[in-house]
Design an enzyme around this catalytic site. Structure first.
Site, PDB file in Angstrom:
ATOM      1  N   ASP A 235       0.843  -1.260  -0.042  1.00 12.10           N
ATOM      2  CA  ASP A 235      -0.185   0.048   0.002  1.00 12.10           C
ATOM      3  C   ASP A 235       0.715   1.284  -0.006  1.00 12.10           C
ATOM      4  O   ASP A 235       1.996   1.116   0.720  1.00 12.10           O
ATOM      5  CB  ASP A 235      -0.793  -0.136   1.119  1.00 12.10           C
ATOM      6  CG  ASP A 235      -1.946   0.879   1.181  1.00 12.10           C
ATOM      7  OD1 ASP A 235      -1.788   2.304   1.259  1.00 12.10           O
ATOM      8  OD2 ASP A 235      -3.267   0.592   1.230  1.00 12.10           O
TER       9      ASP A 235
ATOM     10  N   HIS B   5     -10.776  -5.622  -3.355  1.00 15.45           N
ATOM     11  CA  HIS B   5      -9.370  -5.721  -2.860  1.00 15.45           C
ATOM     12  C   HIS B   5      -9.383  -6.043  -1.157  1.00 15.45           C
ATOM     13  O   HIS B   5     -10.315  -5.571  -0.638  1.00 15.45           O
ATOM     14  CB  HIS B   5      -8.611  -4.273  -3.122  1.00 15.45           C
ATOM     15  CG  HIS B   5      -9.275  -3.075  -2.383  1.00 15.45           C
ATOM     16  ND1 HIS B   5     -10.396  -2.576  -3.003  1.00 15.45           N
ATOM     17  CD2 HIS B   5      -8.891  -2.405  -1.313  1.00 15.45           C
ATOM     18  CE1 HIS B   5     -10.643  -1.507  -2.408  1.00 15.45           C
ATOM     19  NE2 HIS B   5      -9.670  -1.319  -1.130  1.00 15.45           N
TER      20      HIS B   5
END
Length: 121
Positions: A33, A107
């Protein structure tokens, strides 16, 4: 709602946006991320065009479903946070606006490397 081919994860899957890859196979792509919320914060996305978990559960093939779940485990092992190593992690997906979903492509966030804490404060 129909799938938006211009969402950021669709662009990543097409190679239009750079990312820091952790793992990839026929079913998933995983990467770090860009705004980590914990010591380890990875994303795991299916390669198919699925908006959220509901869409995926209704429309994905059995092979895609197994591929996603096994992929999450593979990524956890690669990150050193799997239960095989005596560790643990949180796998989280948000569904639609009320569930906090920001990108309309299914996700999973994997959080680990430290105590993750309570789910809801």
């Amino acid at each position: 709602m129909s799938y938006d081919d211009d969402n950021i994860f669709a662009k990543i899957l097409r190679g239009e946006i750079p990312y820091n890859k952790i793992y990839e196979d026929d079913f998933i792509l995983s990467f770090h991320d860009i705004n980590p919320q914990k010591k380890i914060h990875a994303l795991v996305i299916p390669k198919g065009k699925y908006i959220d978990l509901d869409d995926f559960s209704l429309n994905a093939s059995s092979e895609e479903m197994v591929g996603l779940i096994k992929g999450i485990n593979i990524v956890a092992k690669k990150l050193g946070i799997s239960t095989d190593l005596g560790k643990g992690y949180r796998a989280l997906t948000n569904v639609n606006d009320d569930g906090g979903q920001e990108v309309p492509h299914l996700h999973f966030h994997l959080f680990g490397g430290e105590k993750v804490g309570k789910m809801v404060a």
